[in-house]
Write an enzyme that holds these catalytic residues in place. Structure first.
Site, mmCIF file in Angstrom:
data_model
loop_
_atom_site.group_PDB
_atom_site.id
_atom_site.type_symbol
_atom_site.label_atom_id
_atom_site.label_comp_id
_atom_site.label_asym_id
_atom_site.label_seq_id
_atom_site.Cartn_x
_atom_site.Cartn_y
_atom_site.Cartn_z
ATOM 1 N N ASP A 1 41.886 38.853 28.055
ATOM 2 C CA ASP A 1 40.741 38.391 28.750
ATOM 3 C C ASP A 1 40.157 38.728 27.367
ATOM 4 O O ASP A 1 39.401 39.891 27.559
ATOM 5 C CB ASP A 1 40.974 39.231 29.818
ATOM 6 C CG ASP A 1 38.920 39.303 30.440
ATOM 7 O OD1 ASP A 1 38.259 37.885 30.260
ATOM 8 O OD2 ASP A 1 39.135 39.263 31.736
ATOM 9 N N PHE B 1 38.558 44.803 35.237
ATOM 10 C CA PHE B 1 37.360 43.701 35.751
ATOM 11 C C PHE B 1 37.820 42.886 34.806
ATOM 12 O O PHE B 1 37.350 42.947 33.751
ATOM 13 C CB PHE B 1 36.002 44.577 35.339
ATOM 14 C CG PHE B 1 35.266 43.469 36.341
ATOM 15 C CD1 PHE B 1 34.583 43.933 37.675
ATOM 16 C CD2 PHE B 1 34.301 41.946 35.421
ATOM 17 C CE1 PHE B 1 34.122 42.962 37.603
ATOM 18 C CE2 PHE B 1 33.770 41.788 35.563
ATOM 19 C CZ PHE B 1 33.239 41.412 37.308
ATOM 20 N N LYS C 1 31.905 34.087 29.227
ATOM 21 C CA LYS C 1 30.591 34.574 28.265
ATOM 22 C C LYS C 1 29.724 34.052 27.610
ATOM 23 O O LYS C 1 29.013 32.561 27.291
ATOM 24 C CB LYS C 1 30.437 36.235 28.329
ATOM 25 C CG LYS C 1 30.378 36.791 29.762
ATOM 26 C CD LYS C 1 30.173 37.941 30.403
ATOM 27 C CE LYS C 1 30.796 38.300 31.637
ATOM 28 N NZ LYS C 1 31.370 39.255 31.673
HETATM 29 C C1 LIG Z 1 32.193 39.266 32.912
HETATM 30 C C2 LIG Z 1 33.711 39.479 32.625
HETATM 31 C C3 LIG Z 1 34.406 38.471 33.937
HETATM 32 C C4 LIG Z 1 33.657 37.626 34.370
HETATM 33 O O1 LIG Z 1 32.989 36.589 34.190
HETATM 34 P P1 LIG Z 1 32.015 35.574 35.104
HETATM 35 O O2 LIG Z 1 31.541 34.451 34.527
HETATM 36 O O3 LIG Z 1 31.196 36.731 35.381
HETATM 37 O O4 LIG Z 1 33.124 35.018 36.506
HETATM 38 C C5 LIG Z 1 36.171 38.862 33.113
HETATM 39 N N1 LIG Z 1 36.740 39.431 32.498
HETATM 40 C C6 LIG Z 1 35.411 39.673 31.494
HETATM 41 C C7 LIG Z 1 36.526 41.318 31.360
HETATM 42 C C8 LIG Z 1 33.834 39.878 32.063
HETATM 43 O O5 LIG Z 1 33.749 40.462 31.613
#
Ligand SMILES: *Cc1c(COP(=O)(O)O)cnc(C)c1O
Length: 401
Positions: free
Chosen positions: A228, A143, A257
């Site tokens: 990520d 994700f 985040k």
């Molecule tokens: C939430 C998330 C994203 C995307 O972030 P948004 O601010 O919702 O666009 C990307 N990578 C990971 C691992 C995430 O948990």
């Protein structure tokens, strides 16, 4: 202000808002620390932290003060001009990540897109890959966000179906499988994009050594390793970044985040000059990226994590929480897994859908969310106390027993 009841608000949202979410039936109208409250005054313990965007707790006083102070002097300039906050934020984040340069954006997905652009550009300009042939290795059950390019390499039909035509240039291999990665590398491969723990997939923690192995493959074949850390970063797993558990040094760190302290969307990628140096004026950007308000909030968000030693707290209380969950003897629980305060409870099929339990937990004052239909994720703000973990465990034991 609160002239509507929870029921009215949920009906209004259902009527006017697009149905791209399926929220638990609770309306939040107030929050502080790990606690949130509905319009009727019922309090709940937040065990989701807005998908780990509220690691510092709701409305941390230092972060709110930074927001207010900055709002009083300067909020947005665009990058057409310099401002007096972005350089300080870039310096601070460079120090935290141990990287030479920062590129600021707003949402996590934008930071991931930025990392993809970086890997591709680096591939063409530095590695010498043939134009339009670049490949990036990604993982099943990933994700990384919701843009068209990112969902192009999702394996989740809900996230992907009917959004084609899809962006090419991604090779999907099984997570936690180094042989598959090695086999997927060819002369056009420019990088590997990976989550150190797959959060949305249900807190999938790879076998120890997986990240080390990825780093070795990246070095051997001259690839960029992009980590990520949008969900796992900023102390959630007991270290500032989850890749630090394996002592590796990825080329690109993707953040979002909790970088915004639960207040504003703030994201960024960090890398050294030989990587981020591929961008020249006009080749990438964002109107709001690096805005003074976001920079001030993010600096305060980082200071809180460091000064309050929230990484240590997540490590200690995460171990304690997981031990407590494992002590719950229930035929419903198949596995408890996680790192720090990012915890997944995997249910047995016979237990039924996770939603039954997240709803029951909500009714008893504990908010968390299912991922897939058989996993419950617990990820409270890192400012939670041991007593509050005990209180949560008591409720969870009642519901899952
Ligand atoms: C939430 C998330 C994203 C995307 O972030 P948004 O601010 O919702 O666009 C990307 N990578 C990971 C691992 C995430 O948990």
């Amino acid at each position: 202000m609160a002239q509507y009841t929870s029921k009215e608000l949920m009906e209004m949202e259902h009527h006017y808002g697009a149905h791209n979410y399926h929220p638990l039936e609770v309306v939040i109208s107030k929050a502080e620390g790990i606690w949130v409250e509905d319009p009727e005054g019922k309090r709940y313990m937040d065990m989701l932290s807005a998908y780990s965007a509220v690691n510092q707790g709701h409305r941390h006083p230092r972060i709110i003060q930074a927001l207010k102070d900055q709002a009083d002097v300067l909020t947005l300039t665009s990058r057409a001009f310099f401002n007096d906050r972005w350089p300080l934020f870039a310096k601070k984040l460079a120090e935290v990540t141990g990287k030479e340069m920062i590129l600021p954006m707003n949402t996590g997905a934008e930071a991931v897109e930025t990392a993809i652009k970086t890997m591709r550009k680096w591939g063409y300009l530095v590695k010498g890959v043939e134009q339009d042939k670049a490949e990036i290795i990604v993982f099943e059950e990933n994700f990384h966000g919701r843009t068209v390019t990112i969902v192009s390499f999702s394996v989740d039909p809900d996230a992907k179906d009917n959004y084609g035509p899809y962006t090419p240039g991604f090779v999907v291999v099984p997570y936690d499988d180094l042989d598959a990665v090695e086999k997927a590398v060819n002369k056009n491969t420019v990088g590997i994009l990976v989550e150190p723990i797959q959060g949305e997939a249900g807190v999938r923690v790879p076998t120890g050594g997986f990240l080390n192995g990825l780093e070795a493959i990246a070095r051997e074949h001259n690839l960029l390793l992009a980590m990520d850390e949008v969900q796992t970063g900023f102390c959630r797993t007991g270290k500032t970044f989850a890749f630090q558990h394996e002592g590796i040094n990825p080329d690109i760190i993707i953040m979002g985040k909790a970088l915004g302290g639960g207040v504003l969307p703030v994201s960024a990628i960090a890398a050294d000059k030989e990587v981020l140096g591929v961008f020249k004026p006009g080749t990438h950007g964002s109107t709001f990226g690096g805005n003074p308000l976001a920079c001030s909030v993010a600096m305060a968000a980082i200071d809180v994590l460091v000064d309050e030693k929230l990484a240590d707290r997540a490590a200690e209380l995460g171990a304690y929480f997981m031990e407590g969950l494992r002590a719950i003897k229930s035929p419903k629980i198949k596995e408890v897994r996680g790192k720090g305060l990012l915890i997944g409870v995997v249910l047995n099929e016979s237990a039924g859908k996770a939603r039954i339990y997240t709803t029951a937990l909500k009714d008893r004052g504990l908010l968390c969310k299912e991922t897939h239909s058989w996993i419950i994720r617990f990820a409270p703000p890192l400012v939670i106390t041991r007593e509050e973990v005990d209180a949560a465990l008591k409720i969870i034991a009642e519901v899952l027993a």
